[in-house]
Motif scaffolding. Structure first.
Motif, PDB file in Angstrom:
ATOM      1  N   GLY A  12       0.780  -1.229   0.000  1.00 22.01           N
ATOM      2  CA  GLY A  12       0.000   0.000   0.000  1.00 22.01           C
ATOM      3  C   GLY A  12       0.811   1.278   0.000  1.00 22.01           C
ATOM      4  O   GLY A  12       0.256   2.371  -0.134  1.00 22.01           O
ATOM      5  N   ASP A  13       2.126   1.167   0.153  1.00 19.94           N
ATOM      6  CA  ASP A  13       2.983   2.347   0.165  1.00 19.94           C
ATOM      7  C   ASP A  13       2.984   3.000  -1.217  1.00 19.94           C
ATOM      8  O   ASP A  13       3.257   2.345  -2.221  1.00 19.94           O
ATOM      9  CB  ASP A  13       4.406   1.933   0.556  1.00 19.94           C
ATOM     10  CG  ASP A  13       5.299   3.127   0.873  1.00 19.94           C
ATOM     11  OD1 ASP A  13       5.033   4.230   0.355  1.00 19.94           O
ATOM     12  OD2 ASP A  13       6.262   2.948   1.626  1.00 19.94           O
ATOM     13  N   GLU A  14       2.679   4.298  -1.267  1.00 19.12           N
ATOM     14  CA  GLU A  14       2.616   4.999  -2.550  1.00 19.12           C
ATOM     15  C   GLU A  14       3.944   4.978  -3.296  1.00 19.12           C
ATOM     16  O   GLU A  14       3.989   5.160  -4.517  1.00 19.12           O
ATOM     17  CB  GLU A  14       2.170   6.442  -2.338  1.00 19.12           C
ATOM     18  CG  GLU A  14       3.105   7.253  -1.456  1.00 19.12           C
ATOM     19  CD  GLU A  14       2.580   8.652  -1.177  1.00 19.12           C
ATOM     20  OE1 GLU A  14       3.377   9.487  -0.743  1.00 19.12           O
ATOM     21  OE2 GLU A  14       1.386   8.896  -1.404  1.00 19.12           O
ATOM     22  N   VAL A  15       5.037   4.735  -2.585  1.00 19.98           N
ATOM     23  CA  VAL A  15       6.348   4.673  -3.232  1.00 19.98           C
ATOM     24  C   VAL A  15       6.429   3.509  -4.217  1.00 19.98           C
ATOM     25  O   VAL A  15       7.203   3.546  -5.170  1.00 19.98           O
ATOM     26  CB  VAL A  15       7.459   4.559  -2.164  1.00 19.98           C
ATOM     27  CG1 VAL A  15       8.821   4.342  -2.804  1.00 19.98           C
ATOM     28  CG2 VAL A  15       7.488   5.811  -1.320  1.00 19.98           C
ATOM     29  N   ARG A  16       5.593   2.482  -4.018  1.00 22.67           N
ATOM     30  CA  ARG A  16       5.628   1.312  -4.899  1.00 22.67           C
ATOM     31  C   ARG A  16       5.388   1.687  -6.361  1.00 22.67           C
ATOM     32  O   ARG A  16       5.876   1.024  -7.261  1.00 22.67           O
ATOM     33  CB  ARG A  16       4.572   0.294  -4.462  1.00 22.67           C
ATOM     34  CG  ARG A  16       4.755  -0.279  -3.069  1.00 22.67           C
ATOM     35  CD  ARG A  16       5.694  -1.491  -3.053  1.00 22.67           C
ATOM     36  NE  ARG A  16       7.072  -1.140  -3.249  1.00 22.67           N
ATOM     37  CZ  ARG A  16       7.850  -0.590  -2.333  1.00 22.67           C
ATOM     38  NH1 ARG A  16       7.377  -0.294  -1.141  1.00 22.67           N
ATOM     39  NH2 ARG A  16       9.116  -0.331  -2.587  1.00 22.67           N
ATOM     40  N   GLN A  17       4.620   2.766  -6.583  1.00 26.06           N
ATOM     41  CA  GLN A  17       4.332   3.166  -7.955  1.00 26.06           C
ATOM     42  C   GLN A  17       5.597   3.554  -8.708  1.00 26.06           C
ATOM     43  O   GLN A  17       5.659   3.468  -9.936  1.00 26.06           O
ATOM     44  CB  GLN A  17       3.340   4.330  -7.959  1.00 26.06           C
ATOM     45  CG  GLN A  17       1.985   3.964  -7.370  1.00 26.06           C
ATOM     46  CD  GLN A  17       1.035   5.144  -7.328  1.00 26.06           C
ATOM     47  OE1 GLN A  17       1.246   6.140  -8.015  1.00 26.06           O
ATOM     48  NE2 GLN A  17      -0.012   5.044  -6.536  1.00 26.06           N
ATOM     49  N   LYS A  18       6.622   3.974  -7.963  1.00 26.91           N
ATOM     50  CA  LYS A  18       7.893   4.327  -8.598  1.00 26.91           C
ATOM     51  C   LYS A  18       8.945   3.244  -8.400  1.00 26.91           C
ATOM     52  O   LYS A  18       9.745   2.986  -9.290  1.00 26.91           O
ATOM     53  CB  LYS A  18       8.415   5.652  -8.026  1.00 26.91           C
ATOM     54  CG  LYS A  18       7.535   6.853  -8.350  1.00 26.91           C
ATOM     55  CD  LYS A  18       8.176   8.147  -7.897  1.00 26.91           C
ATOM     56  CE  LYS A  18       9.418   8.478  -8.707  1.00 26.91           C
ATOM     57  NZ  LYS A  18       9.979   9.806  -8.347  1.00 26.91           N
ATOM     58  N   ALA A  19       8.935   2.608  -7.224  1.00 27.77           N
ATOM     59  CA  ALA A  19       9.981   1.640  -6.907  1.00 27.77           C
ATOM     60  C   ALA A  19       9.670   0.245  -7.422  1.00 27.77           C
ATOM     61  O   ALA A  19      10.567  -0.572  -7.585  1.00 27.77           O
ATOM     62  CB  ALA A  19      10.204   1.584  -5.394  1.00 27.77           C
ATOM     63  N   GLY A  20       8.396  -0.038  -7.680  1.00 18.99           N
ATOM     64  CA  GLY A  20       8.025  -1.364  -8.150  1.00 18.99           C
ATOM     65  C   GLY A  20       7.684  -2.310  -7.005  1.00 18.99           C
ATOM     66  O   GLY A  20       7.676  -1.926  -5.834  1.00 18.99           O
ATOM     67  N   TYR A  21       7.438  -3.562  -7.354  1.00 21.48           N
ATOM     68  CA  TYR A  21       6.938  -4.555  -6.400  1.00 21.48           C
ATOM     69  C   TYR A  21       7.833  -5.788  -6.355  1.00 21.48           C
ATOM     70  O   TYR A  21       7.365  -6.903  -6.113  1.00 21.48           O
ATOM     71  CB  TYR A  21       5.516  -4.966  -6.787  1.00 21.48           C
ATOM     72  CG  TYR A  21       4.535  -3.818  -6.792  1.00 21.48           C
ATOM     73  CD1 TYR A  21       3.742  -3.563  -5.685  1.00 21.48           C
ATOM     74  CD2 TYR A  21       4.409  -2.983  -7.900  1.00 21.48           C
ATOM     75  CE1 TYR A  21       2.833  -2.506  -5.679  1.00 21.48           C
ATOM     76  CE2 TYR A  21       3.516  -1.920  -7.905  1.00 21.48           C
ATOM     77  CZ  TYR A  21       2.734  -1.695  -6.793  1.00 21.48           C
ATOM     78  OH  TYR A  21       1.847  -0.651  -6.784  1.00 21.48           O
TER      79      TYR A  21
END
Length: 277
Positions: A100-109
């Protein structure tokens, strides 16, 4: 708009905690104490990423992701003291925070699959986790091979009624094999297993799942490129969707088969199947 999954990880976690006797709290405290070291190491870095997420370069975000993987690797080596299911829930909660961390949208999964490796290694009966594994693994992390491998590993220690409604695991595996890997024979076999397991239930849901799974297996046996089978698979993705992104992806998949999706004023989906193969 999101679709909820009955029996959330939080509910299961609370139920398991309620069954822990006072005499065992000391041991449980030891587990949580050990894990708190990992949390202590992670917290400053996560806070820094959230504050600077919009300014960090892709390389910096990838570096932070690598650190997260390293810390998760350490936590996977910690002893469970017999509380494997509680530790699985602890990893699941951490995954939810990570996902759920919004950073995932840039850092990936990239670390998503490592969380599920830890979760299912400790509690392969954790049914709710498989829904997130299929969505996060195949759609977000882009690792359907790993998703299928983890499900295959876990299924070796399960049976038709352990966990209850475990037939859904075979169906999720079939979806990944059919839609994301193109392994039609494997998908047909998984659907057949889902039908076999579900047929052992005398519930309305069990009998319906047995019928639907058998039909899909039959479609794939007659026509490996069956639009009906692909429609059924995308419809299952839609029913198990955990957020808007997956919902949109599933609707697009349904429409590509010739199916139709409409949304009622109350937010309910009406799905129409394509013409028969």
């Amino acid at each position: 708009m999101s679709v909820s999954i009955p029996g959330s990880g939080w509910d299961k976690f609370r139920a398991k905690l309620a069954g822990v006797s006072p005499a065992l709290c000391g041991q449980l405290g030891g587990i949580l104490g050990a894990f708190s070291v990992i949390i202590y190491l992670q917290t400053p870095q996560l806070a820094a990423i959230k504050q600077q997420g919009n300014n960090l370069s892709k390389a910096a975000l990838q570096q932070e992701e690598a650190k997260a993987q390293s810390q998760l690797s350490i936590s996977k080596q910690l002893p469970t003291f017999g509380f494997r299911n509680l530790v699985a829930n602890w990893h699941f909660i951490n995954f939810m925070q990570y996902f759920g961390d919004e950073v995932r949208q840039k850092a990936g999964y990239a670390s998503a699959m490592e969380y599920f490796d830890a979760i299912l290694d400790r509690d392969p009966r954790f049914l709710e986790a498989y829904y997130y594994l299929s969505n996060a693994g195949s759609i977000y992390a882009g690792q359907p091979e790993r998703s299928v491998a983890l499900m295959s590993r876990s299924l070796k220690s399960l049976s038709p009624k352990v966990p209850d409604r475990g037939y859904f695991i075979w169906r999720l595996k079939a979806v990944d094999e059919l839609l994301f890997l193109g392994r039609v024979p494997d998908a047909r076999n998984s659907m057949q297993n889902a039908a076999n397991w579900a047929s052992q239930y005398d519930t309305e849901e069990g009998q319906n799942v047995a019928r639907l799974s058998q039909n899909t297996a039959n479609y794939l046996a007659r026509n490996p490129n069956s639009k009906q089978a692909q429609f059924d698979a995308w419809n299952m993705v839609l029913n198990a969707a955990i957020d808007d992104f997956v919902i949109k992806r599933a609707i697009a998949g349904i429409q590509a088969t010739g199916g139709k999706v409409t949304i009622s004023p109350t937010g309910e989906f009406k799905v129409e199947a394509p013409a028969k193969d």
